[in-house]
Design an enzyme around this catalytic site. Structure first.
Site, PDB file in Angstrom:
ATOM      1  N   ALA A  65       0.859  -1.181   0.000  1.00 39.77           N
ATOM      2  CA  ALA A  65       0.000   0.000   0.000  1.00 39.77           C
ATOM      3  C   ALA A  65       0.898   1.234   0.000  1.00 39.77           C
ATOM      4  O   ALA A  65       2.039   1.182   0.472  1.00 39.77           O
ATOM      5  CB  ALA A  65      -0.897  -0.016   1.234  1.00 39.77           C
ATOM      6  N   GLY A 109       0.518  -4.958   1.101  1.00 39.52           N
ATOM      7  CA  GLY A 109      -0.700  -5.017   0.302  1.00 39.52           C
ATOM      8  C   GLY A 109      -0.472  -5.652  -1.065  1.00 39.52           C
ATOM      9  O   GLY A 109      -1.398  -6.203  -1.658  1.00 39.52           O
ATOM     10  N   GLU A 112      -0.776  -9.251  -0.419  1.00 41.52           N
ATOM     11  CA  GLU A 112      -2.197  -9.529  -0.163  1.00 41.52           C
ATOM     12  C   GLU A 112      -2.995  -9.537  -1.467  1.00 41.52           C
ATOM     13  O   GLU A 112      -3.897 -10.354  -1.653  1.00 41.52           O
ATOM     14  CB  GLU A 112      -2.755  -8.505   0.819  1.00 41.52           C
ATOM     15  CG  GLU A 112      -2.143  -8.674   2.207  1.00 41.52           C
ATOM     16  CD  GLU A 112      -2.534  -7.562   3.171  1.00 41.52           C
ATOM     17  OE1 GLU A 112      -2.253  -6.384   2.870  1.00 41.52           O
ATOM     18  OE2 GLU A 112      -3.116  -7.868   4.218  1.00 41.52           O
ATOM     19  N   GLU A 132       4.724  -5.138   7.193  1.00 39.62           N
ATOM     20  CA  GLU A 132       4.030  -4.015   7.845  1.00 39.62           C
ATOM     21  C   GLU A 132       4.522  -3.767   9.257  1.00 39.62           C
ATOM     22  O   GLU A 132       4.475  -2.646   9.761  1.00 39.62           O
ATOM     23  CB  GLU A 132       2.514  -4.277   7.888  1.00 39.62           C
ATOM     24  CG  GLU A 132       1.809  -4.135   6.555  1.00 39.62           C
ATOM     25  CD  GLU A 132       1.753  -5.420   5.751  1.00 39.62           C
ATOM     26  OE1 GLU A 132       2.529  -6.363   6.039  1.00 39.62           O
ATOM     27  OE2 GLU A 132       0.929  -5.490   4.832  1.00 39.62           O
TER      28      GLU A 132
HETATM   29  C1  HXC Z   1       5.105   4.326  -1.138  1.00 40.11           C
HETATM   30  C2  HXC Z   1       7.026   3.354  -1.921  1.00 40.11           C
HETATM   31  C3  HXC Z   1       6.640   2.112  -1.385  1.00 40.11           C
HETATM   32  C4  HXC Z   1       5.391   2.050  -0.699  1.00 40.11           C
HETATM   33  C5  HXC Z   1       8.532   1.872  -2.343  1.00 40.11           C
HETATM   34  N1  HXC Z   1       8.200   3.163  -2.493  1.00 40.11           N
HETATM   35  N2  HXC Z   1       7.606   1.224  -1.655  1.00 40.11           N
HETATM   36  N3  HXC Z   1       6.252   4.439  -1.789  1.00 40.11           N
HETATM   37  N4  HXC Z   1       4.663   3.174  -0.603  1.00 40.11           N
HETATM   38  N5  HXC Z   1       4.909   0.898  -0.182  1.00 40.11           N
HETATM   39  C6  HXC Z   1       8.970   4.206  -3.199  1.00 40.11           C
HETATM   40  C7  HXC Z   1      10.156   4.665  -2.386  1.00 40.11           C
HETATM   41  O1  HXC Z   1       9.776   5.608  -1.426  1.00 40.11           O
HETATM   42  C8  HXC Z   1      11.038   5.237  -3.461  1.00 40.11           C
HETATM   43  O2  HXC Z   1      10.562   6.522  -3.803  1.00 40.11           O
HETATM   44  C9  HXC Z   1      10.772   4.334  -4.648  1.00 40.11           C
HETATM   45  O3  HXC Z   1       9.520   3.695  -4.387  1.00 40.11           O
HETATM   46  C10 HXC Z   1      11.826   3.266  -4.790  1.00 40.11           C
HETATM   47  O4  HXC Z   1      11.945   2.580  -3.551  1.00 40.11           O
HETATM   48  P1  HXC Z   1      13.366   2.334  -2.830  1.00 40.11           P
HETATM   49  O5  HXC Z   1      13.079   2.043  -1.428  1.00 40.11           O
HETATM   50  O6  HXC Z   1      14.310   3.435  -3.145  1.00 40.11           O
HETATM   51  O7  HXC Z   1      13.844   1.025  -3.625  1.00 40.11           O
HETATM   52  P2  HXC Z   1      14.791  -0.137  -3.075  1.00 40.11           P
HETATM   53  O8  HXC Z   1      15.935   0.433  -2.301  1.00 40.11           O
HETATM   54  O9  HXC Z   1      15.103  -0.971  -4.261  1.00 40.11           O
HETATM   55  O10 HXC Z   1      13.902  -0.961  -2.038  1.00 40.11           O
HETATM   56  C11 HXC Z   1      12.780  -1.681  -2.478  1.00 40.11           C
HETATM   57  C12 HXC Z   1      11.884  -2.079  -1.292  1.00 40.11           C
HETATM   58  C13 HXC Z   1      11.572  -0.846  -0.431  1.00 40.11           C
HETATM   59  C14 HXC Z   1      12.619  -3.139  -0.423  1.00 40.11           C
HETATM   60  C15 HXC Z   1      10.619  -2.740  -1.852  1.00 40.11           C
HETATM   61  O11 HXC Z   1      11.045   0.169  -1.304  1.00 40.11           O
HETATM   62  C16 HXC Z   1      10.566  -1.068   0.634  1.00 40.11           C
HETATM   63  O12 HXC Z   1      10.879  -1.645   1.673  1.00 40.11           O
HETATM   64  N6  HXC Z   1       9.347  -0.581   0.414  1.00 40.11           N
HETATM   65  C17 HXC Z   1       8.295  -0.611   1.423  1.00 40.11           C
HETATM   66  C18 HXC Z   1       7.742  -2.022   1.595  1.00 40.11           C
HETATM   67  C19 HXC Z   1       6.663  -2.054   2.617  1.00 40.11           C
HETATM   68  O13 HXC Z   1       6.845  -1.731   3.805  1.00 40.11           O
HETATM   69  N7  HXC Z   1       5.470  -2.476   2.202  1.00 40.11           N
HETATM   70  C20 HXC Z   1       4.305  -2.553   3.081  1.00 40.11           C
HETATM   71  C21 HXC Z   1       3.572  -1.238   3.047  1.00 40.11           C
HETATM   72  S1  HXC Z   1       2.270  -1.205   4.198  1.00 40.11           S
HETATM   73  P3  HXC Z   1      11.564   7.763  -4.017  1.00 40.11           P
HETATM   74  O14 HXC Z   1      10.648   8.906  -4.288  1.00 40.11           O
HETATM   75  O15 HXC Z   1      12.377   7.862  -2.802  1.00 40.11           O
HETATM   76  O16 HXC Z   1      12.378   7.358  -5.215  1.00 40.11           O
HETATM   77  C22 HXC Z   1       1.057  -2.076   3.481  1.00 40.11           C
HETATM   78  C23 HXC Z   1      -0.182  -2.178   4.325  1.00 40.11           C
HETATM   79  C24 HXC Z   1      -1.218  -2.953   3.607  1.00 40.11           C
HETATM   80  O17 HXC Z   1       1.157  -2.554   2.394  1.00 40.11           O
HETATM   81  C25 HXC Z   1      -2.487  -2.932   4.389  1.00 40.11           C
HETATM   82  C26 HXC Z   1      -3.676  -2.624   3.573  1.00 40.11           C
HETATM   83  C27 HXC Z   1      -3.696  -3.123   2.224  1.00 40.11           C
END
Ligand code: HXC
Length: 258
Positions: A65, A109, A112, A132
């Site tokens: 998400a 998400g 999911e 998460e």
């Molecule tokens: C918003 C995101 C994002 C996310 C990545 N980005 N994931 N933006 N929401 N979930 C953005 C980053 O901010 C970054 O933007 C760009 O995408 C590239 O990501 P990087 O982190 O620079 O890439 P990398 O170093 O290759 O790492 C990849 C990654 C990491 C391991 C996937 O991005 C990451 O850990 N992302 C978050 C994963 C996460 O926590 N997901 C769960 C979310 S909560 P900029 O502008 O800086 O370039 C969730 C709740 C669901 O999903 C519940 C309801 C459905």
């Protein structure tokens, strides 16, 4: 509807939806989920389509998400906005099969969403996880429920509590994904699978999807009873007679989806 965050195309009888927010690794925001639901329903109603595929990029199916969109949510924003029920679960109302073709990250998400598809074909670089907990929140679209059913309680606890990622081979061993294929063959292989499904009798395809999904919602006796009713219903189709006659006459079946 003009799509800003997804690409939509058809390949013969297969509808393909590509998540397309590359700058945010396909992070799933409201607009994207509205578009996805719209595209899924359009394919579901299109009589020329027999199966659907959702995919992302080589780097990410979806990294979760959109964290930027929810960082400032308070309880009432989430509750009154009906987050994520409002637009994340349209996929559960689609009657034709939906395959997730997953390369790269399928996290939070994103993971999911793959589990709400009917089955998952993974590229060898796929990574699944529910991280998460690192954001001090929890899976909010069924992850804590579907993951244990898919891969066992033990592995689901491990993933959800430690935020560790599971690679494609572990995901296949654990039963989350049906097949692992080389990254450069992901769409070719997935389209071949989807085309096979789309060549079958559509009403019977939908009955089978319905019956298998029922196994998650009911006990064994109730589930088998449900299956039996649909099995009987299949004898009400033209295609059942055609399929069985074609076998006995040693010729290909000519299904008419009725
Ligand atoms: C918003 C995101 C994002 C996310 C990545 N980005 N994931 N933006 N929401 N979930 C953005 C980053 O901010 C970054 O933007 C760009 O995408 C590239 O990501 P990087 O982190 O620079 O890439 P990398 O170093 O290759 O790492 C990849 C990654 C990491 C391991 C996937 O991005 C990451 O850990 N992302 C978050 C994963 C996460 O926590 N997901 C769960 C979310 S909560 P900029 O502008 O800086 O370039 C969730 C709740 C669901 O999903 C519940 C309801 C459905």
């Amino acid at each position: 509807m003009e799509y800003q965050n997804i690409l939509v195309e058809t390949k013969d009888k297969v509808g393909v939806i590509t998540l397309n927010r590359p700058k945010a690794l396909n992070a799933l925001n409201d607009q994207l989920m509205d578009e996805l639901g719209h595209a899924l329903f359009a394919f579901d109603q299109d009589e020329n389509i027999g199966c659907m595929v959702i995919t992302g990029s080589e780097k990410a199916f979806a990294a979760g998400a959109d964290i930027a969109a929810m960082v400032d949510y308070n309880y009432m924003d989430a509750y009154n906005g009906n987050y994520v029920t409002k637009n994340w679960e349209h996929i559960l109302r689609v009657r034709k099969p939906v395959i997730a073709a997953v390369a790269g990250y399928a996290l939070g998400g994103g993971c999911e969403l793959t589990m709400m598809c009917d089955f998952i074909i993974a590229a060898d670089n796929a990574k699944f996880g529910q991280p998460e907990i690192k954001l001090a929140t929890l899976p909010g679209c069924g992850g804590t429920q579907r993951l244990p059913r898919a891969i066992s309680k033990s592995k689901a606890m491990d993933l959800c509590l430690t935020a560790r990622l599971m690679d494609a081979n572990e995901a296949e061993r654990a039963g989350l994904v049906s097949r692992v294929v080389p990254l450069d063959k992901l769409m070719e292989e997935t389209l071949a699978v989807a085309t096979t499904i789309a060549s079958m009798s559509l009403p019977v395809v939908m009955m089978i999807k319905d019956a298998v999904n029922r196994s998650f919602e009911s006990g064994l006796t109730e589930g088998v009873h449900y299956e039996r009713r649909l099995f009987h219903a299949s004898f009400g189709t033209h295609d059942q007679r055609e399929g069985m006659r074609a076998f006995l006459e040693k010729r290909p079946a000519n299904f008419q989806n009725k």
